[in-house]
Design a protein around this motif. Structure first.
Motif, short mmCIF file in Angstrom:
data_model
loop_
_atom_site.label_atom_id
_atom_site.label_comp_id
_atom_site.label_asym_id
_atom_site.label_seq_id
_atom_site.Cartn_x
_atom_site.Cartn_y
_atom_site.Cartn_z
N CYS A 1 -4.58 8.73 0.94
CA CYS A 1 -5.39 7.95 1.86
C CYS A 1 -6.84 8.42 1.84
CB CYS A 1 -4.86 8.04 3.29
SG CYS A 1 -3.22 7.33 3.52
N PHE B 1 -11.01 -3.36 -3.36
CA PHE B 1 -11.28 -3.03 -1.97
C PHE B 1 -12.39 -1.99 -1.95
CE2 PHE B 1 -7.84 -3.59 1.53
CZ PHE B 1 -8.76 -4.16 2.39
N VAL C 1 -3.02 -1.13 -2.00
CA VAL C 1 -3.70 -0.38 -0.93
C VAL C 1 -3.63 -1.19 0.35
CG1 VAL C 1 -5.97 -1.34 -1.54
CG2 VAL C 1 -5.83 0.77 -0.21
N GLY D 1 0.84 -1.20 0.00
CA GLY D 1 0.00 0.00 0.00
C GLY D 1 0.87 1.23 0.00
N GLU E 1 -5.17 -1.40 4.41
CA GLU E 1 -6.05 -0.90 5.45
C GLU E 1 -5.18 -0.66 6.68
OE1 GLU E 1 -10.05 -1.97 8.04
OE2 GLU E 1 -9.35 -3.36 6.49
N SER F 1 -11.65 3.20 9.09
CA SER F 1 -10.21 3.01 9.00
C SER F 1 -9.68 3.80 7.81
CB SER F 1 -9.86 1.53 8.83
OG SER F 1 -8.47 1.35 8.67
N GLN F 2 -8.41 4.11 7.84
CA GLN F 2 -7.77 4.71 6.68
C GLN F 2 -7.34 3.62 5.71
OE1 GLN F 2 -4.67 7.33 8.41
NE2 GLN F 2 -5.67 8.95 7.25
N TYR F 3 -7.48 3.91 4.43
CA TYR F 3 -7.02 3.04 3.35
C TYR F 3 -6.02 3.85 2.53
CZ TYR F 3 -10.88 0.05 4.69
OH TYR F 3 -11.72 -0.76 5.40
N THR G 1 -3.03 4.22 -0.35
CA THR G 1 -2.55 3.63 -1.60
C THR G 1 -1.12 4.03 -1.89
OG1 THR G 1 -3.36 5.52 -2.87
CG2 THR G 1 -4.87 3.69 -2.57
N LEU H 1 -11.21 5.48 -2.60
CA LEU H 1 -9.76 5.58 -2.74
C LEU H 1 -9.41 6.75 -3.64
CD1 LEU H 1 -8.85 1.83 -3.21
CD2 LEU H 1 -8.66 3.20 -1.15
#
Length: 398
Positions: free
Chosen positions: A71, A140, A112, A63, A114, A83-85, A87, A151
């Protein structure tokens, strides 16, 4: 099987992500069977393929770092809340050549993570044929229209796709959009709380009949993609009844649910049929995963049964199918429960666990002409884990 928050997926994600609890690999083995780590320090190694140049490895990556431009915030997979995702261009595909050197194939592919549980999604497989390279990119946080607006761009449109590469040009086939336009019915969607009919997660690809066969683990189907990018459905796999232990969904006593198929792997058999391995969704009871045989234009049939959480399959030189099992206790088991390498007889009737200790979270498999087996081990782990991903070479299997 969708990745957004439900109680069941929270348990699953904890099992997949808690790599710190995975024990060190024990290398004790029967005489004659040899295991060698040919390459370690990998970031979520997934499917493998053997070519004349060597063993090709697909890494999902790491990620990207937590930041403001790469993010987004989305529903948490583990527990309630968000939550933050994040990339980043950390996905990678490379070849391990016979002298042990690594040769880049494709780099800076979309990945990406999590942030809350360190679960990674990115490139999952590569295949070669018809003058093309085909690469699957997982998905995702899929939206109902197949997009991924949670995203940041340009990565939002990169997930849930098949990339066809030829002559320096890339054609992007939108598998997630196709899944949204062809939503699942109740027969494959199952009854696990929170599952959605538009989910998509292209996870494996093989060259087949002038085009490509793609396993979509989220849509529970097997697709055919022509060399020009046209998509059609070859098979949709049904959900099956499984027992869920008390407490998984807040249920005070065990209950029965219809669990999704979750196809993760494809191999072309000696008979030129397609064989598809199922992970089987939560609760993923041991022994409930199957291998399907699919011939285009015919009804798919269960060819082998009694397996658990299948992640990769490949035929050996004798026409027997080998498979990796991610966790022999099923996906609700802790990550300390090992995976396995199994072999299935030519008629699909007998499943034998091979004497290969030390497999945990195996996610990729390839078999050479001389019977050497290669496995992506610790396939959900990265270099920040206590045990990073690795490629294991196995010889001496009868």
């Amino acid at each position: 099987m969708r990745r957004i928050a439900t109680a069941a997926v929270a348990v699953l994600a904890a099992s997949l992500a808690s790599t710190a609890a995975v024990p060190a690999v024990a290398r004790a083995r029967p005489a004659g069977v040899q295991e060698t780590v040919v390459l370690g320090g990998l970031n979520a190694p997934r499917h493998l393929v053997l070519t004349r140049a060597g063993l090709v490895v697909t890494e999902a990556g790491t990620g990207g770092p937590v930041g403001t431009s790469n993010c987004a915030t989305g529903p948490a997979t583990e527990g309630a809340g968000t939550s933050q995702y994040c990339t980043g261009p950390t996905g990678d595909i490379f070849t391990i050549s016979s002298p042990g050197q690594t040769i880049p194939v494709l780099s800076e592919l979309p990945s990406v993570i999590e942030a809350a549980i360190q679960e990674v999604t990115g490139p999952s497989a590569i295949a070669y044929g018809h003058g093309q390279e085909a690469v699957t990119i997982d998905d995702f946080l899929v939206n109902p229209d197949g997009s991924n607006n949670l995203l940041p761009k340009p990565f939002a449109s990169a997930f849930g796709t098949l990339r066809l590469i030829s002559g320096g040009k890339t054609k992007v086939v939108d598998i997630a959009a196709f899944a949204a336009a062809h939503p699942q019915s109740a027969s494959s969607l199952g009854t696990v709380p929170g599952e959605v009919p538009w989910d998509s997660d292209p996870y494996d690809v093989v060259a087949y009949r002038g085009g490509w066969a793609v396993a979509d683990a989220g849509a529970n189907d097997l697709l055919y993609v022509s060399a020009t990018g046209r998509i059609s459905i070859l098979a949709r796999f049904p959900a099956v009844a499984e027992q869920v232990p008390a407490g998984v969904f807040g249920n005070p006593t065990p209950i029965t649910v219809e669990a999704q198929a979750v196809p993760t792997s494809i191999a072309v058999g000696p008979d030129r049929a397609l064989y598809v391995g199922l992970l089987r969704g939560v609760p993923s009871d041991p022994g409930t995963a199957d291998i399907y045989r699919v011939v285009p234009g015919q009804q798919p049939v269960i060819w082998a049964s009694g397996l658990t959480s299948v992640t990769a399959i490949a035929f050996d030189r004798q026409g027997r199918l080998l498979a990796t099992e991610f966790n022999t206790g099923g996906l609700l088991s802790p990550p300390t429960v090992p995976g396995a390498l199994v072999r299935i007889s030519n008629d699909g009737q007998t499943v034998t666990t091979l004497p290969v200790p030390g497999l945990y979270q195996p996610t990729g498999l390839a078999v050479s002409a001389d019977g050497t087996v290669y496995v992506s081990n610790f396939g959900d782990s990265t270099t920040t884990s206590s045990q990073p991903g690795e490629i294991v070479k196995i010889t001496g299997l009868s």
